[in-house]
Design a protein around this motif. Structure first.
Motif, PDB file in Angstrom:
ATOM      1  N   ARG A   1      -1.728   5.916   3.837  1.00 34.22           N
ATOM      2  CA  ARG A   1      -2.015   4.656   3.135  1.00 34.22           C
ATOM      3  C   ARG A   1      -2.305   3.506   4.101  1.00 34.22           C
ATOM      4  O   ARG A   1      -2.837   2.474   3.706  1.00 34.22           O
ATOM      5  N   LEU A   2      -1.888   3.676   5.359  1.00 32.19           N
ATOM      6  CA  LEU A   2      -2.091   2.590   6.322  1.00 32.19           C
ATOM      7  C   LEU A   2      -2.007   3.165   7.730  1.00 32.19           C
ATOM      8  O   LEU A   2      -1.203   4.077   7.990  1.00 32.19           O
TER       9      LEU A   2
ATOM     10  N   VAL B   1       0.786  -1.242   0.000  1.00 33.71           N
ATOM     11  CA  VAL B   1       0.000   0.000   0.000  1.00 33.71           C
ATOM     12  C   VAL B   1       0.814   1.286   0.000  1.00 33.71           C
ATOM     13  O   VAL B   1       0.285   2.339  -0.353  1.00 33.71           O
TER      14      VAL B   1
ATOM     15  N   ASP C   1       4.020   8.421   0.293  1.00 35.81           N
ATOM     16  CA  ASP C   1       2.890   7.942   1.101  1.00 35.81           C
ATOM     17  C   ASP C   1       3.259   7.910   2.584  1.00 35.81           C
ATOM     18  O   ASP C   1       4.439   7.893   2.935  1.00 35.81           O
TER      19      ASP C   1
ATOM     20  N   ASP D   1     -11.276   3.556   2.116  1.00 32.97           N
ATOM     21  CA  ASP D   1     -10.282   3.005   1.182  1.00 32.97           C
ATOM     22  C   ASP D   1      -8.861   3.034   1.765  1.00 32.97           C
ATOM     23  O   ASP D   1      -7.878   2.804   1.069  1.00 32.97           O
TER      24      ASP D   1
ATOM     25  N   LEU E   1      -6.450   1.196   4.544  1.00 31.66           N
ATOM     26  CA  LEU E   1      -6.427  -0.016   5.363  1.00 31.66           C
ATOM     27  C   LEU E   1      -5.953   0.281   6.785  1.00 31.66           C
ATOM     28  O   LEU E   1      -5.145   1.198   7.003  1.00 31.66           O
TER      29      LEU E   1
ATOM     30  N   VAL F   1      -7.073  -7.869  -0.993  1.00 32.83           N
ATOM     31  CA  VAL F   1      -5.912  -7.416  -0.219  1.00 32.83           C
ATOM     32  C   VAL F   1      -4.922  -8.586  -0.077  1.00 32.83           C
ATOM     33  O   VAL F   1      -3.710  -8.427  -0.273  1.00 32.83           O
TER      34      VAL F   1
ATOM     35  N   ASN G   1     -11.996  -2.723   5.483  1.00 32.63           N
ATOM     36  CA  ASN G   1     -10.610  -2.227   5.380  1.00 32.63           C
ATOM     37  C   ASN G   1      -9.721  -2.669   6.548  1.00 32.63           C
ATOM     38  O   ASN G   1      -8.635  -2.148   6.733  1.00 32.63           O
TER      39      ASN G   1
END
Ligand SMILES: Cc1ncc(COP(=O)(O)O)c(C=O)c1O
Length: 372
Positions: free
Chosen positions: A156-157, A103, A108, A186, A188, A243, A216
């Motif tokens: 992103r996470l 991800v 990011d 969207d 995770l 995923v 997610n």
């Protein structure tokens, strides 16, 4: 040698592995520095390795680990988990690495609490992404609101570590739900639950209970701790099938050995026996916590198989006391010491050395109060 490489790698702090037990001829010594399971391998696991694994080491393992994957899916079938929702890795460390590589890349961001599992910054920087480390609350728990406030378009996470390593603090169901409700659908959220079998906090979150509601969510578990297979390197994640598919693409090919898969299956067959061991580690934890509280220590109630002594600037001196007493512990310079729950004799030695530290002898120069 000067060689061309990604400069960002120079910023990665080296992983500090827990030291082995100190060497001393005059006393028994113990390793309580890596949150390992102090029990030796179960006879049934040994037997499975001897009869099924050793003779097959000339062959590559089943790369997908289907037997283990199916078995885990069965265990979590009540939550709607199917084999396509399960992915294995060489320990949950590799599972987390797969997810981050899937991800996050340059530009990011990955948000996680700090201090927490020291592999997080290594994995995130290795992927080329940026770590957003959110300081824990003073009690060592996640600062959930600050984590939520850190979310932006680059996120992103988000990693949640429950119970948190090294503070051993549990995340409540309310806190977990608050995070999930605030995070965009969207993006995770990884629930790293390496120690969840030890968590008996009355309001503890179990991420699988939210799994059906929030697609997610990714849950990472390991066979290293409660199952005592740290040396074999096997862990897994449960997530939506797409995923899992993405994680498989960046997984280390043939990373999880057949021996690890065989031992994991034998351990799942011996679940009751292993959970009995978890219970005895928990009761040792209760004994340690009560003894240290009586001595006057002030630290968070532990919910994993380790406790956290927030010694601050007294850390270095205290480590010397532990080493002299035959105990290797995990020190975080200037912050504190993480002590794993070990064999009863190791725990007795921890109680004795903590008594000495608390007494704050003139020679040691230690502060009387651990957080001073
Ligand atoms: C919070 C946390 N997550 C994950 C792991 C990874 O364990 P393993 O790679 O052995 O499964 C550890 C190990 O210490 C940990 O403390």
């Amino acid at each position: 040698m000067a060689y061309k490489h990604r400069q960002v790698i120079d910023t990665i702090p080296p992983y500090k592995q827990g030291k082995p037990a100190p060497i001393a001829s005059s006393q028994r010594t113990f390793k309580v520095s890596s949150n390992e399971n102090p029990f030796p391998p179960l006879p049934s696991v040994r037997e499975a390795l001897e009869t099924q694994a050793l003779g097959a080491i000339n062959r590559y393992p089943d790369m997908r680990g289907w037997d283990v994957v199916r078995r885990i899916a069965e265990e979590y079938a009540a939550y709607g988990v199917r084999p396509e929702n399960v992915v294995l890795g060489c320990g949950s460390t590799e599972v987390i690495t797969q997810l981050v590589n899937l991800v996050a890349g340059p530009g990011d961001e990955v948000i996680y609490p700090w201090r927490s599992f020291e592999a997080y910054p290594i994995i995130v920087t290795g992927a080329g992404a940026r770590s957003v480390q959110v300081p824990n609350r003073p009690d060592g728990g996640h600062d959930v609101e600050a984590m939520i406030d850190s979310i932006n378009d680059r996120t992103r996470l988000i990693i949640v570590n429950n119970p948190n390593n090294p503070t051993s603090v549990s995340l409540s169901d309310r806190e977990a739900r608050r995070i999930m409700e605030a995070v965009p659908r969207d993006v995770l959220v990884l629930f790293d639950e390496a120690y969840f079998q030890f968590n008996d906090a009355p309001d503890a979150n179990v991420a699988m209970t939210l799994y059906g509601e929030f697609p997610n969510i990714v849950v990472a578990h390991t066979f290293s701790k409660a199952y005592g297979l740290a040396g074999l390197r096997i862990g897994y994640a449960i997530a939506q099938a797409d995923v899992v598919e993405g994680m498989r693409k960046v997984a280390l090919p043939f990373g999880v050995t057949q021996s690890a898969q065989i031992a994991a299956l034998a351990s799942l067959d011996a679940e009751d026996e292993l959970m009995g061991r978890v219970e005895s580690i928990k009761s040792e934890r209760t004994r340690l916590f009560a003894a240290l509280r009586r001595q006057g220590w002030d630290f968070p109630r532990p919910y994993a198989n380790f406790l956290w002594l927030p010694l601050g600037r007294g850390t270095g001196e205290a480590v010397k006391c532990f080493t002299e007493a035959g105990l290797s512990v995990r020190a975080f310079e200037g912050e504190g010491i993480r002590v794993s729950i070990g064999e009863p004799e190791a725990n007795d030695a921890v109680i004795a050395v903590c008594q000495r530290i608390m007494a704050g002898t003139a020679e040691s120069g230690l502060p009387r109060h651990p957080a001073a």
